[in-house]
Design a protein around this motif. Sequence first.
Motif, short mmCIF file in Angstrom:
data_model
loop_
_atom_site.label_atom_id
_atom_site.label_comp_id
_atom_site.label_asym_id
_atom_site.label_seq_id
_atom_site.Cartn_x
_atom_site.Cartn_y
_atom_site.Cartn_z
N SER A 122 65.86 41.21 49.49
CA SER A 122 67.08 41.96 49.21
C SER A 122 67.08 42.77 47.92
O SER A 122 67.91 42.56 47.05
CB SER A 122 68.28 41.00 49.22
OG SER A 122 68.25 40.22 50.38
N TYR A 337 70.47 31.60 52.09
CA TYR A 337 70.40 32.74 51.17
C TYR A 337 69.48 32.39 50.01
O TYR A 337 69.77 31.45 49.26
CB TYR A 337 71.79 33.06 50.62
CG TYR A 337 72.78 33.61 51.62
CD1 TYR A 337 73.23 32.82 52.68
CD2 TYR A 337 73.29 34.90 51.48
CE1 TYR A 337 74.16 33.31 53.59
CE2 TYR A 337 74.22 35.39 52.39
CZ TYR A 337 74.65 34.60 53.45
OH TYR A 337 75.57 35.09 54.34
N VAL A 339 68.88 33.56 46.80
CA VAL A 339 69.46 34.46 45.81
C VAL A 339 69.49 33.74 44.46
O VAL A 339 69.75 32.53 44.39
CB VAL A 339 70.90 34.88 46.24
CG1 VAL A 339 71.46 35.91 45.28
CG2 VAL A 339 70.91 35.43 47.66
N1 ARG Z 1 70.66 42.98 46.16
C1 ARG Z 1 71.01 41.80 45.44
C2 ARG Z 1 70.28 41.77 44.08
O1 ARG Z 1 69.29 42.43 43.90
C3 ARG Z 1 70.71 40.52 46.19
C4 ARG Z 1 71.41 40.37 47.51
C5 ARG Z 1 71.42 38.95 48.01
N2 ARG Z 1 72.00 38.78 49.30
C6 ARG Z 1 73.32 38.80 49.59
N3 ARG Z 1 73.71 38.63 50.84
N4 ARG Z 1 74.23 38.96 48.65
O2 ARG Z 1 70.70 41.04 43.21
#
Ligand code: ARG
Length: 580
Positions: A122, A337, A339
């Motif tokens: 992501s 997730y 993250v």
């Molecule tokens: N684009 C985000 C980043 O770089 C992470 C996204 C993670 N996924 C989500 N569903 N929020 O921090």
Amino acid sequence: MNVKKIIYNRIFGAMIAAGIPPHFKPNVCQSTKIQFGDYQINGIISIAKQLGQSPNNLAQKIIQYLNLNAIASKVEIAGPGFINIFLERTWLSQQATKISQLPYLGIDKPLMSKTIVVDYSSPNVAKEMHVGHLRSTIIGDAIVRTLSFLGHNVIRANHLGDWGTHFGMLIAYLTQYKNQYNDKNISLADLEMFYCKAKCKYDEDEGFVKLARDYVVKLQNGDINCRKIWKKLVDITMNQNQKIYDRLNVTLTSKDIMPESLYNDMLPNIVHDLIKKGLAVNIKGTTIVFLNEFKNKKDQPMGVIIQKNDGGYLYTTTDIACAKYRYEKLHADRMIYYVDSRQHQHLQHTWSIVRKAGYVPESVTLEHHAFGMMLNKDGIPFKTRSGSTIKLAHLLDEAVERTFIIMKQKNLRMSQQELLNLSEIIGIGALKYADLSKNRTTDYIFDWDNMLALEGNTALYMQYAYTRVISIFRKLDIDIDSLSGNSNIFITQEQEAQLVIRLLQFEENVIQVAHDGTPHLMCSYLYNLAVTFSRFYEKCSIIAVNNNKIRQSRLQLALLTAKTLKQGLDMLGIKTVERM
Ligand code: ARG
């Protein structure tokens, strides 16, 4: 072959027979010391306490009803209420023979496979991936590989950040300065620079602010020209990121991109629905959900904005829609997730709203498999000398360059090109392994020297261990494929027993990794297996042993070890080589 589960079921049966209420579950663990046998049952003390009995008596009672005939050679109570189980050697050799003849190393596929959506990597459009994305990308991919191996229907979701106000800035900037830049040769690094410049302009030029806002609206309303520029930004970003995925041996492709923009059309309805359900309120044009279970600094219910007063939606709104979509359209049974731990609050708020609105039922899990930061030797976040974040592409280059220097010193008989190829596999493998072998939940210290060490739980050690096992077959001129299956495994020495137990523990280990999303457990399992194999190989000769049955059995054990190491490393996305 899930030894842990077999023991668990037997112990649980004995507990029920002993009159223990069924909500008490046994805690079966691999023994920490050889004198405690092969498995130990913990937690009886706490059950006894709750039942008002003595732990020792309770353990006695459980053992009375415990049937481990033919499986265990000895079951004993140690200390106050610990049960130690020593496995029967004949049973072990039968099980090892069995798994050597079955496909997938004898791992049972689950009866009901699940649809599991894994949100990982992501990155964001117009920004280069940095070290923070490394963790999400490789940990997520290791779990995706593990879940797929187990036969689940895994959906890779690369939640690309391709939406939001900053695209207005970028489009405004690119439209104004388009003549300065040769359209064809824009790289991701250029985009990042444009974005910085656009941001500066946005901060000081009122006219530019208005322009950028207009472009956001145009983009959201589907203006063809805006969409064209935006699409180009996405393509430049993902072309470059795909090269990184390929280098990292990560299974993501362009098909897995499920970007933030995908949920754009759902957002107005979601806001309406949340208002209708009484979950969201409109305060001076801003739509907010107040969550009682989270408190703000003033100890009042936390307000989560889902629509700004200029009509714009937020990261949270998109994530609400995204969870709903994953349940309704993708039929997820489980959502994971990967993250950064700093987004934990965000996900908790999002999911709290999702549950209250009934978008995802409780039977479907929403799991945040958080991870900490990569720190340098001084314990501070990994940065370049000038203090900026390290681009992932540079990190990969450095890993390969450092490996190349070390490999070159070894004077291997290889051409420059072969050496380069080998350095790519080993360097990238080492970088990944250094990360994957750490418990993801905490920050960790990254150190180049440790990463490329030959001793200890490192990629190089593992890759060497694999080539060493393979070399046994080469020395004996045995074609591995001709070996598969038919000989029985015998246990004549303690080291053989230890190796068999380790091999049999592969399945329970895979199950644990798939459940908790913890690749470091796979790393330590494989490391232990490699160490156990070297002890076995030191003591139990394969080449010099006269008895043919024993020799075949040991060859079979070596083969199982090689296959398990290879499979385990493959689940981690680490390539093996046949020679080093
Ligand atoms: N684009 C985000 C980043 O770089 C992470 C996204 C993670 N996924 C989500 N569903 N929020 O921090």
